[in-house]
Motif scaffolding. Structure first.
Motif, short mmCIF file in Angstrom:
data_model
loop_
_atom_site.label_atom_id
_atom_site.label_comp_id
_atom_site.label_asym_id
_atom_site.label_seq_id
_atom_site.Cartn_x
_atom_site.Cartn_y
_atom_site.Cartn_z
N GLY A 81 0.79 -1.04 -0.12
CA GLY A 81 0.01 0.07 0.02
C GLY A 81 0.85 1.22 0.15
N VAL A 82 0.34 2.47 -0.53
CA VAL A 82 1.25 3.59 -0.51
C VAL A 82 1.74 4.08 0.68
CG1 VAL A 82 -0.53 5.24 -0.17
CG2 VAL A 82 1.45 5.66 -1.84
N PHE A 83 1.09 3.70 2.22
CA PHE A 83 1.33 3.90 3.26
C PHE A 83 2.99 3.62 3.49
CE2 PHE A 83 -1.38 0.25 3.74
CZ PHE A 83 -0.35 -0.86 4.08
N SER A 84 3.36 2.42 2.85
CA SER A 84 4.77 1.64 3.20
C SER A 84 5.44 2.15 2.08
CB SER A 84 4.51 0.30 3.31
OG SER A 84 4.08 -0.37 2.33
N VAL A 85 5.24 2.93 1.14
CA VAL A 85 6.10 3.26 -0.09
C VAL A 85 6.52 4.66 -0.01
CG1 VAL A 85 6.07 3.50 -2.60
CG2 VAL A 85 4.67 1.75 -1.58
N LYS A 86 5.93 5.31 0.90
CA LYS A 86 6.28 6.95 0.83
C LYS A 86 7.83 7.12 1.42
CE LYS A 86 1.55 8.37 2.06
NZ LYS A 86 0.69 8.86 3.02
N HIS A 87 8.21 6.27 2.45
CA HIS A 87 9.63 6.61 2.80
C HIS A 87 10.84 6.10 1.98
CE1 HIS A 87 8.85 2.34 4.27
NE2 HIS A 87 10.24 2.25 4.49
N ILE A 88 10.20 5.04 0.95
CA ILE A 88 11.03 4.58 -0.07
C ILE A 88 11.27 5.61 -1.18
CG2 ILE A 88 11.47 2.77 -1.88
CD1 ILE A 88 9.73 1.03 0.00
N ALA A 89 10.19 6.08 -1.62
CA ALA A 89 10.12 7.11 -2.58
C ALA A 89 10.90 8.25 -2.15
CB ALA A 89 8.96 7.59 -2.88
#
Length: 230
Positions: free
Chosen positions: A36-44
């Motif tokens: 989900g995007v919640f766990s992609v933000k810190h990667i991006a």
């Protein structure tokens, strides 16, 4: 995760340099994930690129976002109640059920396995009484449990969900379900069309079963060295 992220969930400096070099040449960089995007933000946030023309595909094609911070531009949903047979079978085999809607994980209870998932992915979550009676639209279902039990579930449901849902492993302990036609490959094709980019001018890099659709769709499909054998 095992495509871009190392075992400690970091991105190597070599890969970050390559991503930035491609972006500077005008290549559109797209994170395409089951997360989900919640766990992609810190990667991006680590990419350090111009996000104006870059995108994030989440939930195995269930949601497409533009830029960073991400703005939702397309969503593929299905009714949670239509997945009753999946919930029933999962409970019979003793595996945990996680469903996804908006930027949130919806669960019945926080088990040890789910707590590990929440901690690893920094997931925002909501606890509901009975997931099988959850009335609303969702993006995907993830069954979290023993690999052998998940294989049994996949075989048991194969004929019952044919033509209605996709079912695939994203890791040994995660069996996922999306609506029919919702795949990483479909989302990649849609995005290329929207951007006016010939599909032959795309590259997809992956490591697991949920990556096969985009690897087949792309002009150049790449399986990394630690990819599943198929």
């Amino acid at each position: 995760d095992n495509t871009l992220l190392s075992s400690d969930l970091s991105i190597s400096e070599e890969n970050l340099r390559a991503i930035r070099a491609a972006s500077e040449k005008g290549v559109k960089i797209i994170i395409c994930t089951g997360r989900g995007v919640f766990s992609v933000k810190h990667i991006a946030a680590q990419f350090g690129i111009d996000w104006d023309n870059c995108y994030i595909i989440c939930l195995n094609g269930g949601a497409i976002y533009k830029g960073y911070p991400p703005v939702l531009i397309k969503e593929r949903l299905f009714e949670s109640r239509s997945a009753g047979i999946v919930y029933e079978t999962a409970k019979k085999h003793g595996v945990d059920i996680q469903i996804y809607r908006n930027d949130k994980l919806i669960i019945e209870k926080v088990t040890e396995r789910i707590q590990m998932y929440i901690d690893k992915l920094k997931a925002d979550y909501e606890v509901v009484g009975d997931i099988s009676s959850y009335d609303g639209q969702i993006s995907k279902i993830l069954l979290n449990g023993d690999h052998n039990e998940l294989i049994k579930i996949q075989k048991e449901l194969k004929n019952q969900i044919a033509g209605k849902m996709n079912c695939f492993f994203s890791s040994d302990t995660f069996l996922e379900f999306t609506s029919e036609g919702t795949t990483k490959g479909e989302a990649m094709k849609y995005l290329a069309e929207q951007l006016g980019i010939d599909i032959n001018e795309t590259i997809a890099i992956g490591d697991s079963f949920n990556d096969m659709s985009m690897i087949k769709t792309a002009g150049l499909g790449v399986a990394v060295r630690n990819a599943v054998q198929p």
